[in-house]
Design a protein around this motif. Structure first.
Motif, short mmCIF file in Angstrom:
data_model
loop_
_atom_site.label_atom_id
_atom_site.label_comp_id
_atom_site.label_asym_id
_atom_site.label_seq_id
_atom_site.Cartn_x
_atom_site.Cartn_y
_atom_site.Cartn_z
N UNK A 1 13.79 29.29 25.07
CA UNK A 1 14.86 30.68 25.27
C UNK A 1 16.15 29.95 24.89
N UNK A 2 17.14 30.82 24.55
CA UNK A 2 18.46 30.24 24.23
C UNK A 2 19.03 29.71 25.46
N UNK A 3 18.60 30.36 26.67
CA UNK A 3 19.12 30.00 27.93
C UNK A 3 18.34 28.86 28.72
N UNK A 4 18.72 27.57 28.55
CA UNK A 4 18.04 26.46 29.31
C UNK A 4 17.39 26.94 30.90
N UNK A 5 18.52 27.58 31.45
CA UNK A 5 18.15 27.93 32.95
C UNK A 5 16.75 28.68 33.07
N UNK A 6 16.77 29.60 32.12
CA UNK A 6 15.48 30.36 32.00
C UNK A 6 14.04 29.70 31.62
N UNK A 7 14.22 28.78 30.82
CA UNK A 7 12.99 27.99 30.50
C UNK A 7 12.63 27.05 31.71
N UNK A 8 13.68 26.87 32.34
CA UNK A 8 13.55 25.69 33.15
C UNK A 8 12.98 26.50 34.62
N UNK A 9 13.07 27.77 34.80
CA UNK A 9 12.52 28.62 35.78
C UNK A 9 11.16 28.79 35.54
N UNK A 10 10.84 28.83 34.07
CA UNK A 10 9.44 29.09 33.77
C UNK A 10 8.70 27.88 34.07
N UNK A 11 9.09 26.77 33.73
CA UNK A 11 8.46 25.53 33.84
C UNK A 11 8.34 25.19 35.18
N UNK A 12 9.16 25.83 36.21
CA UNK A 12 8.88 25.54 37.58
C UNK A 12 7.46 26.15 38.19
N UNK A 13 6.95 27.49 37.49
CA UNK A 13 5.79 28.16 37.61
C UNK A 13 4.43 27.53 36.90
N UNK A 14 4.93 26.74 35.80
CA UNK A 14 3.65 26.29 35.03
C UNK A 14 4.00 24.92 34.80
N UNK A 15 3.77 23.80 35.51
CA UNK A 15 4.31 22.78 35.42
C UNK A 15 4.19 21.83 34.23
N UNK A 16 2.87 22.28 33.43
CA UNK A 16 2.61 21.56 32.00
C UNK A 16 3.18 22.12 30.82
N UNK A 17 4.08 23.32 31.20
CA UNK A 17 4.59 23.96 30.20
C UNK A 17 5.82 22.91 29.81
N UNK A 18 5.61 23.16 28.12
CA UNK A 18 6.50 22.42 27.26
C UNK A 18 7.80 23.26 27.17
N UNK A 19 9.12 22.80 27.16
CA UNK A 19 10.46 23.37 26.92
C UNK A 19 10.66 22.74 25.45
N UNK A 20 10.59 23.94 24.42
CA UNK A 20 11.20 23.51 23.09
C UNK A 20 12.59 23.67 23.35
N UNK A 21 13.29 22.57 22.55
CA UNK A 21 14.94 22.61 22.47
C UNK A 21 15.34 23.80 21.49
#
Length: 354
Positions: free
Chosen positions: A51-71
């Motif tokens: 996502x273009x907004x890092x805060x949004x992807x961080x919130x998703x990662x908090x739900x799914x701990x193994x979720x990778x955030x792509x830069x």
């Protein structure tokens, strides 16, 4: 098929031995509140998210701990473990993202509507087919439990031939002012009611549509700062007098919000409610059969849409929610918007701009 068999067949299906990597583009509230919970519930293999907004992807990662955030988007699309891309952005970005995902060799599930006009939609369908890839649309309402049961009942001619389909929205759009959805032209029809237009398209698959008329209006309790109309009504006229209706009261004040519907046929009636106070019953020959629904539109409908795409990939067939199948839904939606622009004048179906 008896009641138990219908309920079993209505459940979302994911292939037992095919769990391709999924990459998600977009990390808004709908992804965190529906996509991710659905994919977790049904054991799907989500690799990561961009996502273009890092805060949004961080919130998703908090739900799914193994979720990778792509830069970057390229980083997600270049990942060889990702076979399917779930595009869950706002409408303006979807066409370019679909094209980039297809160019990267990925199958795609796109949020609805998947294109702003029919010519662009047909171009995307052709591009996917020429590349040998599947492009599906996230019309998750098709797998909402009450609607899915109704679809199966219609396929069995449980109420004979259809006479009319009627939908009523008892909902409130008080959340919309200040959100991106308030800026979408014809938001109630184009972004929200498209689910109801889509299920009409499915239920009346074998009937010839003649014309569409629709109106949108501001409800009396709609605040001045709200830009998009909260109220709308639409009528879809088919040959031989068959009709489908949608009436949206978008400013209701009730703790029992819901979306009741009726399917009247020559041999019986199906009545139910979806997305709030869910139920469905079949009336035929004076006998009432009520179904004990399993799951809910959120999140199970989202699992149904993705599961159908995955099943189609595994079985090398066109998915039920393919972009090609969804062209008619888009055409009906654009016809309704065109009629709204003309203050409710009917739009002959062949006159919808391509």
């Amino acid at each position: 098929m008896d009641l138990a068999q219908i309920l079993l067949a209505a459940q979302p299906h994911v292939p037992a031995h095919y769990r391709p990597g999924i990459g998600i583009i977009g990390s808004g509230g709908i992804v965190r509140g529906a996509h991710l919970p659905a994919y977790q519930k049904y054991g799907l293999n989500v690799i990561g998210i961009y996502d273009i907004q890092p805060a949004a992807t961080q919130a998703a990662q908090a739900q799914w701990s193994t979720l990778r955030i792509f830069e970057t988007l390229d980083e997600l699309l270049d990942n060889p473990d990702i076979e399917v891309v779930d595009i869950a952005t706002h409408p303006a970005q979807r066409v370019e993202l679909i094209q980039r995902a297809l160019a990267a060799g990925k199958h795609v599930l796109s949020q609805k509507p998947f294109a702003p006009d029919l010519s662009t939609a047909r171009m995307l369908v052709t591009e996917a087919e020429q590349r040998g890839l599947l492009l599906a649309v996230n019309q998750n309402g098709r797998w909402s439990p009450a609607w899915r049961v109704a679809t199966l009942l219609l396929q069995q001619q449980a109420i004979g031939s259809l006479l009319a389909v009627t939908h009523l929205f008892e909902t409130s759009f008080a959340w919309r002012p200040g959100s991106p959805f308030d800026l979408i032209p014809h938001s109630t029809t184009y972004d929200y009611a498209i689910h109801w237009i889509d299920i009409i398209r499915c239920w009346l698959e074998d009937y010839q549509l003649s014309n569409v008329r629709a109106q949108e209006y501001r409800t009396p309790n709609q605040p001045l700062e709200s830009k998009s109309d909260w109220g709308m009504s639409a009528e879809f006229s088919y040959q031989h007098g068959v009709r489908a209706f949608i009436h949206c009261i978008g400013g209701t004040e009730t703790s029992r919000q819901g979306h009741p519907f009726w399917l009247h046929g020559t041999q019986g009636t199906i009545r139910g409610c979806a997305l709030g106070n869910d139920f469905i019953e079949l009336e035929r020959d004076g006998v009432f059969s009520r179904f004990d629904l399993k799951g809910s539109w959120f999140p199970d409908g989202f699992a149904g849409a993705m599961g159908e795409l995955l099943s189609a990939i595994a079985e090398q067939r066109e998915p039920y929610n393919s972009a090609r199948h969804n062209l008619l839904t888009l055409e009906m939606t654009l016809a309704a918007c065109q009629s709204e622009d003309a203050d409710g004048q009917p739009v002959a179906f062949e006159e919808v701009p391509a």
